[in-house]
Design a protein around this motif. Sequence first.
Motif, PDB file in Angstrom:
ATOM      1  N   LEU A   1    -135.613  56.529 -51.701  1.00 41.44           N
ATOM      2  CA  LEU A   1    -136.130  55.843 -50.514  1.00 41.44           C
ATOM      3  C   LEU A   1    -136.965  56.791 -49.651  1.00 41.44           C
ATOM      4  N   LEU A   2    -136.489  58.017 -49.498  1.00 38.00           N
ATOM      5  CA  LEU A   2    -137.225  59.013 -48.707  1.00 38.00           C
ATOM      6  C   LEU A   2    -138.557  59.356 -49.363  1.00 38.00           C
ATOM      7  N   VAL A   3    -138.484  59.582 -50.684  1.00 32.41           N
ATOM      8  CA  VAL A   3    -139.709  59.944 -51.408  1.00 32.41           C
ATOM      9  C   VAL A   3    -140.691  58.783 -51.377  1.00 32.41           C
ATOM     10  N   ASP A   4    -140.135  57.577 -51.391  1.00 31.81           N
ATOM     11  CA  ASP A   4    -140.978  56.379 -51.335  1.00 31.81           C
ATOM     12  C   ASP A   4    -141.878  56.410 -50.109  1.00 31.81           C
ATOM     13  N   ARG A   5    -141.296  56.841 -48.985  1.00 35.18           N
ATOM     14  CA  ARG A   5    -142.087  56.899 -47.744  1.00 35.18           C
ATOM     15  C   ARG A   5    -143.217  57.913 -47.871  1.00 35.18           C
ATOM     16  N   VAL A   6    -142.917  59.050 -48.484  1.00 35.74           N
ATOM     17  CA  VAL A   6    -143.956  60.074 -48.672  1.00 35.74           C
ATOM     18  C   VAL A   6    -145.040  59.525 -49.602  1.00 35.74           C
ATOM     19  N   PHE A   7    -144.599  58.860 -50.671  1.00 34.08           N
ATOM     20  CA  PHE A   7    -145.549  58.298 -51.638  1.00 34.08           C
ATOM     21  C   PHE A   7    -146.503  57.331 -50.959  1.00 34.08           C
ATOM     22  N   LYS A   8    -145.950  56.486 -50.099  1.00 35.91           N
ATOM     23  CA  LYS A   8    -146.805  55.486 -49.462  1.00 35.91           C
ATOM     24  C   LYS A   8    -147.852  56.156 -48.579  1.00 35.91           C
ATOM     25  N   ARG A   9    -147.460  57.268 -47.947  1.00 32.43           N
ATOM     26  CA  ARG A   9    -148.436  57.992 -47.122  1.00 32.43           C
ATOM     27  C   ARG A   9    -149.540  58.587 -47.972  1.00 32.43           C
ATOM     28  N   LEU A  10    -149.213  58.895 -49.206  1.00 31.20           N
ATOM     29  CA  LEU A  10    -150.221  59.427 -50.124  1.00 31.20           C
ATOM     30  C   LEU A  10    -151.081  58.314 -50.713  1.00 31.20           C
ATOM     31  N   GLY A  11    -150.699  57.069 -50.418  1.00 31.52           N
ATOM     32  CA  GLY A  11    -151.441  55.949 -50.984  1.00 31.52           C
ATOM     33  C   GLY A  11    -150.926  55.556 -52.348  1.00 31.52           C
ATOM     34  N   LEU A  12    -149.736  56.054 -52.711  1.00 28.48           N
ATOM     35  CA  LEU A  12    -149.171  55.697 -54.014  1.00 28.48           C
ATOM     36  C   LEU A  12    -148.190  54.543 -53.856  1.00 28.48           C
ATOM     37  N   SER A  13    -147.855  53.924 -54.989  1.00 32.23           N
ATOM     38  CA  SER A  13    -146.909  52.831 -54.960  1.00 32.23           C
ATOM     39  C   SER A  13    -145.485  53.335 -54.807  1.00 32.23           C
ATOM     40  N   GLY A  14    -144.707  52.639 -53.986  1.00 37.36           N
ATOM     41  CA  GLY A  14    -143.313  53.012 -53.812  1.00 37.36           C
ATOM     42  C   GLY A  14    -142.504  52.856 -55.088  1.00 37.36           C
ATOM     43  N   ARG A  15    -142.870  51.870 -55.893  1.00 40.34           N
ATOM     44  CA  ARG A  15    -142.122  51.600 -57.119  1.00 40.34           C
ATOM     45  C   ARG A  15    -142.184  52.786 -58.089  1.00 40.34           C
ATOM     46  N   ALA A  16    -143.271  53.578 -57.962  1.00 34.81           N
ATOM     47  CA  ALA A  16    -143.444  54.732 -58.857  1.00 34.81           C
ATOM     48  C   ALA A  16    -142.398  55.814 -58.613  1.00 34.81           C
ATOM     49  N   VAL A  17    -141.616  55.655 -57.560  1.00 31.25           N
ATOM     50  CA  VAL A  17    -140.552  56.623 -57.270  1.00 31.25           C
ATOM     51  C   VAL A  17    -139.600  56.735 -58.460  1.00 31.25           C
ATOM     52  N   ILE A  18    -139.295  55.615 -59.085  1.00 31.82           N
ATOM     53  CA  ILE A  18    -138.260  55.611 -60.124  1.00 31.82           C
ATOM     54  C   ILE A  18    -138.638  56.519 -61.295  1.00 31.82           C
ATOM     55  N   PRO A  19    -139.807  56.321 -61.940  1.00 28.00           N
ATOM     56  CA  PRO A  19    -140.129  57.266 -63.014  1.00 28.00           C
ATOM     57  C   PRO A  19    -140.271  58.707 -62.529  1.00 28.00           C
ATOM     58  N   MET A  20    -140.728  58.894 -61.289  1.00 28.98           N
ATOM     59  CA  MET A  20    -140.876  60.272 -60.793  1.00 28.98           C
ATOM     60  C   MET A  20    -139.509  60.948 -60.673  1.00 28.98           C
ATOM     61  N   VAL A  21    -138.539  60.226 -60.156  1.00 33.94           N
ATOM     62  CA  VAL A  21    -137.190  60.790 -60.036  1.00 33.94           C
ATOM     63  C   VAL A  21    -136.622  61.051 -61.430  1.00 33.94           C
ATOM     64  N   LEU A  22    -136.853  60.098 -62.336  1.00 38.58           N
ATOM     65  CA  LEU A  22    -136.354  60.265 -63.703  1.00 38.58           C
ATOM     66  C   LEU A  22    -137.009  61.447 -64.399  1.00 38.58           C
ATOM     67  N   GLY A  23    -138.255  61.742 -64.020  1.00 35.61           N
ATOM     68  CA  GLY A  23    -138.990  62.841 -64.642  1.00 35.61           C
ATOM     69  C   GLY A  23    -138.290  64.176 -64.472  1.00 35.61           C
ATOM     70  N   PHE A  24    -137.546  64.317 -63.396  1.00 38.17           N
ATOM     71  CA  PHE A  24    -136.824  65.576 -63.190  1.00 38.17           C
ATOM     72  C   PHE A  24    -135.680  65.734 -64.190  1.00 38.17           C
ATOM     73  N   ALA A  25    -135.315  64.630 -64.833  1.00 41.62           N
ATOM     74  CA  ALA A  25    -134.334  64.746 -65.919  1.00 41.62           C
ATOM     75  C   ALA A  25    -135.080  64.958 -67.228  1.00 41.62           C
ATOM     76  N   CYS A  26    -135.947  64.009 -67.611  1.00 37.97           N
ATOM     77  CA  CYS A  26    -136.730  64.156 -68.840  1.00 37.97           C
ATOM     78  C   CYS A  26    -138.055  63.420 -68.662  1.00 37.97           C
ATOM     79  N   ASP A  27    -139.153  64.145 -68.791  1.00 41.60           N
ATOM     80  CA  ASP A  27    -140.475  63.551 -68.566  1.00 41.60           C
ATOM     81  C   ASP A  27    -140.852  62.544 -69.648  1.00 41.60           C
ATOM     82  N   THR A  28    -140.367  62.765 -70.853  1.00 39.05           N
ATOM     83  CA  THR A  28    -140.711  61.846 -71.944  1.00 39.05           C
ATOM     84  C   THR A  28    -140.144  60.454 -71.654  1.00 39.05           C
ATOM     85  N   MET A  29    -138.865  60.423 -71.300  1.00 36.27           N
ATOM     86  CA  MET A  29    -138.226  59.143 -70.999  1.00 36.27           C
ATOM     87  C   MET A  29    -138.862  58.513 -69.751  1.00 36.27           C
ATOM     88  N   ALA A  30    -139.177  59.351 -68.776  1.00 33.08           N
ATOM     89  CA  ALA A  30    -139.775  58.836 -67.535  1.00 33.08           C
ATOM     90  C   ALA A  30    -141.141  58.220 -67.827  1.00 33.08           C
TER      91      ALA A  30
END
Lengths: 664, 61
Positions: free
Chosen positions: A405-434
Amino acid sequence: MRSVASCHGEASAVTGWPRGLRVALVGAPNVGKSALFNRLTGRYVTVSNYPGTSVEIARGAGTFGGVAGEVLDTPGLYSLLATSDDERVAQRLLLDGTADVVVHVVDAKNLPRMLALTLQLLELGRPLVIALNMMDEAERLGLRLFPGELARRLGVPVVPVVAVTGWGIAELRSAILHACTSPVPLPPVYGNGVGTALGRLRGRLAGVYPVDPAAFAALLLQGDANAQAAVRRHERDGGRWAIAAARDLASGFDAPAPYRVAVERQRAVEVLLDRVLLASPPRSRAYERRLLDWLGRALGRPAVGVPALAVVLYVGLYLFVGRFGGGTLVDWLEHVAFDRWISPFFERLVAGLPSDAMRALFVGEYGLLTLGLRYAVGIILPIVGAFFLFFAVLEDSGYLPRIALLVDRVFKRLGLSGRAVIPMVLGFACDTMATMVTRTLETRRERVLATLLLALAIPCSAQLGVILALMAGQPLVLGVWIAAVVGTFVLVGAVGARVLPGAPPLFHMELPPLRVPRAGNVLVKTYTRMQWYFLEVLPLFLLASILLWIADQTGMLAAAVAGVEPAVAALGLPADAARIFLFGFFRRDYGAAGLYDLNHQGLLDPVQLAVAGVTLTLFVPCIAQFLMMMKERGAKTALAMLAFITPFAFGVGFLVNIVLRWLR
Amino acid sequence: MIARRVVCGLCALEFLEDMGQPVCRACPLAGICHNVRCPNCGYENALPPAWLARLAGRFSP
């Protein structure tokens, strides 16, 4: 006066549905709708795309008091006023009158948030049943619910169920069957001008609609494009009068119509809830619950959430994963377990092999044991183990969605979609799966942008852990690495969002209650992930060792290293660093382990460590991720990203080297 | 056999273990993997072997 539902008017007797009774399960995400679907249907389920969309609808056969039927599991829906593709499909399915009976699946724990959709479903004028799911959890939370009173107030059956155990399912089946021959529920009445406006608009709709025009009137008043299209189809004058009247009525409100309608609905819900829902949490837990609720809310707000996140990352990632996992644990495994026991044991074991080449396959520079096993067990496993333990604590406490939720706010300020938070968070575990998860994003713009950022600036768990371990004792180097990677993320994200056209969609995420993590859960999750990781990583590391050994024996490795060396030299790195870039393309964590080894041998000064860390993080994704990029985004886009990332990563590394040398 | 209930660690969706995304079936590690992918957000939730979950449950308050 109420009419009696005929369920498509195809028969008056309960046995008379020629194509079977069609039941649609409707509800918000996370209410156990799919669990209920599994309960109501058999093993054989068809999953197909809803016509004209890529949204999947699951269909399964079920019986209701001896009557055969079909159950449709619709996508999660917060409101009939749809805002995403998934919601639009559920909306169309309901407005088309496809279902003979609509079952609204409700989370009994969150009744106040659920009933606004119930009121909208009442407007459809179709047979409706409320399935009050998760009753067991509601009771555990100390909530006292009175389904009979709710049923009396709504005029529709309300059946308490626990979908995962099957409790109440028989009653639900019976209620579904009887709903078909019961009076159709009356639409709700709203106050403060909304009810009057809806009544007037309803009067303008003279066409023949598949469901009660009251539902179309409510959507029309809120400016819903699908409802406007339906009204154009069903009205003789093409819906001009009705659409114009809706605009006039909406402009008469002191606030946007969707807001006014939502406020009046919520007021109606509050009236409904009186004597239906009583909360009485156990006293001993009340203080703890209140404290956690307050903390849960505060952590989602930037003023508290951002500093708290910084502390959590410092303690969890820097101190625990970096210093303890990457320092203490790796040192012990490397210097004690491998150097004293494991390596000498294997060296003695293979000493009798006939040739140097054969011995090198096991204990040489790229040997299965001295490189593959040591990288997997001695370096990566303790680091990812520490990372998984930290991650399990975040996950089990319910803190992870708050970070999103916090990152979502930062993303929106960057002009990115909030929904993209999910793969970005998952990327810290494994980028392939994300990268694979980016397919859940709504627009191509988002999918491309998220894929690019994952490949470029999101390190996977092992890579992150190794880099933190390497830089744990050198805060300045770590600061440079963070600045370069975060700066790249922000720059490329912001530029990409402007270059790629499209509007960001709305983002919904349920926030579970914050809780004290349970030690059993945390340890079990950590063990499960470590086991999975080890099973995946060990064979690949061993395979990489064999390939490197073959390449070394045939001279191909020397040629490849020679090809990369000029670029490495331009970064101010020693020639040996060329190997780790080749390793990194094989697997991110393999490259990171190589970097660890290089630093451990004392071959890198602090500037070189920063340059190598930054370049390797931004450098091309590993083979698995690249293949996933090709699969998900197509070969052309994936190759274009590769063509951008490779020179960009080396360019940033080159700049970091120049700046740091100059500052020195 | 009743499938176990999983609450997604990321989006809080509650689902049954056999409802994980079908994409996992194509994975070569599908037979030995104890992760289940959330059907809503795709997050990989660790689902321990039944014996381990029972053991953990015994020691949980």
